[in-house]
Write an enzyme that holds these catalytic residues in place. Sequence first.
Site, short mmCIF file in Angstrom:
data_model
loop_
_atom_site.label_atom_id
_atom_site.label_comp_id
_atom_site.label_asym_id
_atom_site.label_seq_id
_atom_site.Cartn_x
_atom_site.Cartn_y
_atom_site.Cartn_z
N CYS A 1 5.81 0.12 7.44
CA CYS A 1 5.53 1.09 6.49
C CYS A 1 6.63 1.84 5.72
O CYS A 1 7.91 1.73 6.15
CB CYS A 1 5.26 2.28 7.53
SG CYS A 1 4.61 3.80 6.73
N LEU A 2 6.40 1.86 4.58
CA LEU A 2 7.41 2.25 3.41
C LEU A 2 8.16 3.80 3.99
O LEU A 2 9.33 4.06 3.49
CB LEU A 2 6.99 2.47 2.03
CG LEU A 2 6.43 1.18 1.62
CD1 LEU A 2 6.02 1.45 0.06
CD2 LEU A 2 7.50 0.46 1.31
N GLN B 1 2.63 9.98 1.59
CA GLN B 1 3.90 9.40 1.49
C GLN B 1 4.83 9.63 0.29
O GLN B 1 5.84 9.50 0.16
CB GLN B 1 3.44 7.83 1.48
CG GLN B 1 3.18 7.39 2.77
CD GLN B 1 3.14 5.83 2.92
OE1 GLN B 1 2.08 5.20 2.41
NE2 GLN B 1 3.99 5.25 3.25
N HIS C 1 -2.81 7.19 6.92
CA HIS C 1 -1.87 8.33 6.42
C HIS C 1 -2.77 9.43 6.02
O HIS C 1 -2.24 10.55 6.01
CB HIS C 1 -1.09 7.60 5.07
CG HIS C 1 0.00 6.93 5.60
ND1 HIS C 1 1.20 7.65 6.23
CD2 HIS C 1 0.21 5.69 5.40
CE1 HIS C 1 2.28 6.63 6.42
NE2 HIS C 1 1.77 5.70 6.05
N HIS D 1 -4.30 1.16 7.56
CA HIS D 1 -2.85 1.93 7.72
C HIS D 1 -2.87 3.14 6.59
O HIS D 1 -2.48 4.12 6.93
CB HIS D 1 -1.77 0.65 7.15
CG HIS D 1 -0.49 1.29 7.16
ND1 HIS D 1 0.43 0.99 8.11
CD2 HIS D 1 0.16 2.33 6.31
CE1 HIS D 1 1.64 1.62 8.02
NE2 HIS D 1 1.57 2.19 6.97
N GLU D 2 -3.31 3.00 5.50
CA GLU D 2 -3.28 3.94 4.47
C GLU D 2 -4.30 5.08 4.65
O GLU D 2 -3.98 6.20 4.39
CB GLU D 2 -3.43 3.44 2.91
CG GLU D 2 -2.63 2.39 2.45
CD GLU D 2 -1.16 2.53 2.80
OE1 GLU D 2 -0.72 3.75 2.71
OE2 GLU D 2 -0.14 1.67 2.77
N GLY E 1 0.80 -1.28 0.02
CA GLY E 1 0.14 -0.04 -0.11
C GLY E 1 0.86 1.27 0.10
O GLY E 1 2.14 1.10 0.04
#
Length: 170
Positions: free
Chosen positions: A88-89, A48, A134, A130-131, A43
């Site tokens: 997380c990226l 991000q 963000h 999660h997304e 994701g």
Amino acid sequence: MNIVFYPDPVLRSKAKPLTEINREVCRKAEEMMELMHQAQGVGLAAPQVGWSVRLFIIDVEGTRCDEKVFINPVIIEDDGELNKEEGCLSFPGITSRIIRAQRIRAEAYTLKGQKVEIEAEGLAARAWQHELDHLNGDLFIDKMSPSNRLAISHQLKEFERLYKGARVSV
């Protein structure tokens, strides 16, 4: 386009609703999809990559199709509880067990402007939550237990030391 790292302020900002779907939005979504796959993520939210709009991509199966782009998403129902490892990226190298709902029902718009209803569970439900966090300026470190947060405090301080006000990206 690059993935931004913590503590870039865009990660803490509430993203604005996307009011128009045009060629530029489609191009950026395509770039995000490519970037997410290069980084081996499932994701990626627009903040991000430094783009503060309510759009994210989820591709748990790795199929790379437009149907994995969600615009102005909202979770309308959740159920159950699952405590699983999450990363997380924007926090490379950091993972922790996070409690999330096991199942969700959500609504969003596609790149074609169609409203869709999504039902997801397991990894897909976790990725949605999660997304969406963000897009609201919330990060997975905010959901860590105090002991897990303490265990990664040195890594967070290193991210903060490296940041120095300039965008840090991969």
